[in-house]
Motif scaffolding. Structure first.
Motif, PDB file in Angstrom:
ATOM      1  N   UNK A 104     -11.802 -11.571   0.428  1.00  0.00           N
ATOM      2  CA  UNK A 104     -11.780 -12.903   0.732  1.00  0.00           C
ATOM      3  C   UNK A 104     -12.529 -13.072   1.930  1.00  0.00           C
ATOM      4  N   UNK A 105     -12.781 -12.408   2.912  1.00  0.00           N
ATOM      5  CA  UNK A 105     -13.439 -12.809   4.192  1.00  0.00           C
ATOM      6  C   UNK A 105     -13.427 -11.635   5.163  1.00  0.00           C
ATOM      7  N   UNK A 106     -13.779 -11.914   6.328  1.00  0.00           N
ATOM      8  CA  UNK A 106     -13.832 -10.584   7.467  1.00  0.00           C
ATOM      9  C   UNK A 106     -12.650 -10.148   8.047  1.00  0.00           C
ATOM     10  N   UNK A 107     -11.552 -11.018   7.652  1.00  0.00           N
ATOM     11  CA  UNK A 107     -10.254 -10.691   8.080  1.00  0.00           C
ATOM     12  C   UNK A 107      -9.581  -9.625   7.222  1.00  0.00           C
ATOM     13  N   UNK A 108     -10.100  -9.604   5.993  1.00  0.00           N
ATOM     14  CA  UNK A 108      -9.546  -8.891   4.772  1.00  0.00           C
ATOM     15  C   UNK A 108     -10.487  -7.520   4.962  1.00  0.00           C
ATOM     16  N   UNK A 109     -11.711  -7.935   5.106  1.00  0.00           N
ATOM     17  CA  UNK A 109     -12.617  -6.638   5.184  1.00  0.00           C
ATOM     18  C   UNK A 109     -12.549  -5.818   6.291  1.00  0.00           C
ATOM     19  N   UNK A 110     -11.838  -6.285   7.344  1.00  0.00           N
ATOM     20  CA  UNK A 110     -11.722  -5.508   8.434  1.00  0.00           C
ATOM     21  C   UNK A 110     -10.613  -4.222   8.137  1.00  0.00           C
ATOM     22  N   UNK A 111      -9.662  -4.518   7.060  1.00  0.00           N
ATOM     23  CA  UNK A 111      -8.836  -3.497   6.645  1.00  0.00           C
ATOM     24  C   UNK A 111      -9.522  -2.430   6.346  1.00  0.00           C
ATOM     25  N   UNK A 112     -10.905  -2.497   5.536  1.00  0.00           N
ATOM     26  CA  UNK A 112     -11.372  -1.137   5.216  1.00  0.00           C
ATOM     27  C   UNK A 112     -11.625  -0.087   6.282  1.00  0.00           C
ATOM     28  N   UNK A 113     -11.829  -0.451   7.362  1.00  0.00           N
ATOM     29  CA  UNK A 113     -12.215   0.662   8.527  1.00  0.00           C
ATOM     30  C   UNK A 113     -11.095   1.590   8.922  1.00  0.00           C
ATOM     31  N   UNK A 114     -10.011   1.326   9.417  1.00  0.00           N
ATOM     32  CA  UNK A 114      -8.975   2.261   9.681  1.00  0.00           C
ATOM     33  C   UNK A 114      -8.664   3.163   8.720  1.00  0.00           C
ATOM     34  N   UNK A 115      -8.439   2.706   7.396  1.00  0.00           N
ATOM     35  CA  UNK A 115      -8.150   3.676   6.093  1.00  0.00           C
ATOM     36  C   UNK A 115      -9.216   4.586   6.002  1.00  0.00           C
ATOM     37  N   UNK A 116     -10.615   4.430   6.495  1.00  0.00           N
ATOM     38  CA  UNK A 116     -11.521   5.497   6.233  1.00  0.00           C
ATOM     39  C   UNK A 116     -11.745   6.365   7.546  1.00  0.00           C
ATOM     40  N   UNK A 117     -10.999   6.233   8.539  1.00  0.00           N
ATOM     41  CA  UNK A 117     -11.105   6.785   9.832  1.00  0.00           C
ATOM     42  C   UNK A 117     -10.145   8.186   9.898  1.00  0.00           C
TER      43      UNK A 117
END
Length: 411
Positions: free
Chosen positions: A122-135
């Motif tokens: 939906x936007x950058x606030x939701x997209x930021x969740x993609x990074x921690x789960x890939x780290x």
């Protein structure tokens, strides 16, 4: 000054995001949730300079490493607070802005994944969740410890059967989650973007904090007490704070080099052998962006210590004084300000001990010294206290007793 604009997400979506935010099911080893490093007890952060993610247990300063699966390093940057991220003006995420709204990019945002980025956020606030789960250091786990970490290790992220698909499949297997998603998106498969979107809805509602004395001053001309008023005049006047900390939420959403001491492992790829963190330059490749980091909002700043992109300063007064003479503060940095959890073998001072690196950080500084008396610093701190809205602590969802996966909840 225009009032901030907040959306009003559907209550069912907010509740679903609330459960997922606190559920360790999103982490590779099912042992870390978003709340592990962004907990309301620590002002939506975690109260330490640099977090320990995978391989540690507990909350805040009580978090400790496990005996069998040691963390490989500290998370290189301080866990940022989550206040007011549902306001439309927050279009840049992370200390270096590697995720930001961009109308010229597909789906209206630019991310490090480029063409591999999934649609549906939906936007950058939701997209930021993609990074921690890939780290691996944050939530995914290391190497082949689990199916998510294995997919990350092989570079399968957004592809079919990749890390995000595997996380979404876990969630879909939980009947309560399946029923909840059917309620908000009937007939649609559960995808990682859907998961991230409802988490963003939860963050936007749960940690909205715009009823501070400063808000009441702007909306109703409610006066501050004498000390905070003197501090406000300094903030917007002789101290020069508003040159970067501007607008309703005290951020220009831009990037500035302010000679912040470099502590911890630095921001480096696994094949790089350094402890530097050049900030925005890692995103843009431009020398002018060296050691520049995003201007944080100052809302609820009294509750979100430590401060700086790597949490180099434990107290608000210390980081305020750093701003008054950044180069002198850098060169005389008191290492006791760092709030580190125990981690054997951590090379926390590699960059700090390197005079060449200190010189490079100093050379990039963009702030001129400001002379303030001690009583004026006290007044600035009084004004910063007036940016605090504690209403988010009561009357919202809080920390759930349980989550649908049945996994333990960090409380």
């Amino acid at each position: 000054m225009a009032e901030p604009v907040f959306e009003a997400p559907d209550a069912a979506r907010v509740k679903l995001g609330w459960q997922l935010f606190y559920d360790p099911i999103l982490s590779g080893n099912r042992n870390i949730s978003c709340a592990s490093c962004h907990h309301p007890k620590m002002g939506t952060a975690d109260g330490v300079s640099l977090s320990l993610g995978e391989g540690a247990m507990g909350l805040g300063r009580d978090r400790k490493v496990g005996a069998e699966n040691l963390p490989e390093q500290r998370i290189p940057r301080n866990a940022p607070a989550l206040f007011n991220l549902g306001a439309s003006e927050f279009t840049v995420m992370f200390h270096d802005g590697r995720l930001e709204a961009d109308a010229d990019e597909p789906d209206g945002m630019r991310t490090p994944l480029g063409a591999e980025m999934l649609s549906g956020f939906d936007g950058v606030l939701s997209a930021q969740a993609m990074f921690p789960v890939l780290s691996g250091d944050e939530m995914a786990g290391h190497y082949s410890e689990n199916e998510v970490a294995q997919a990350v290790r092989l570079g399968f992220l957004s592809s079919e059967g990749g890390a995000w698909d595997r996380i979404a499949a876990r969630v879909a297997e939980v009947p309560e989650y399946r029923a909840a998603f059917d309620g908000v998106a009937p007939g649609e498969p559960i995808t990682f973007p859907q998961i991230a979107n409802v988490i963003a809805d939860f963050i936007a509602v749960e940690w909205r904090a715009d009823d501070s004395p400063f808000d009441r001053y702007l909306r109703e001309a409610t006066p501050f007490d004498a000390g905070a008023e003197r501090g406000r005049e300094l903030f917007y006047g002789a101290a020069g704070c508003s040159g970067c900390h501007s607008g309703w939420f005290q951020s220009d959403h831009d990037f500035h080099a302010i000679a912040m001491p470099q502590i911890g492992p630095g921001k480096a790829a696994r094949f790089e052998n350094h402890a530097r963190d050049v900030g925005r330059m890692r995103v843009t490749g431009l020398a002018k962006d060296a050691y520049a980091f995003r201007t944080p909002s100052l809302r609820n700043v009294t509750e979100t210590a430590p401060y700086g992109h790597n949490g180099a300063y434990a107290t608000l007064e210390a980081v305020v004084r750093h701003h008054l003479d950044p180069i002198a503060s850098l060169q005389g940095y008191d290492r006791r300000q760092a709030v580190f959890l125990g981690l054997d073998g951590a090379a926390d001072w590699t960059a700090t001990d390197d005079p060449n690196e200190t010189a490079r950080i100093a050379a990039a500084n963009s702030l001129e010294p400001v002379a303030l008396r001690d009583d004026q610093v006290d007044d600035l701190l009084s004004f910063l206290e007036a940016l605090t809205d504690s209403s988010w602590k009561a009357g919202r969802l809080g920390v759930p007793e349980t989550v649908p996966s049945g996994l333990p909840v960090d409380r």
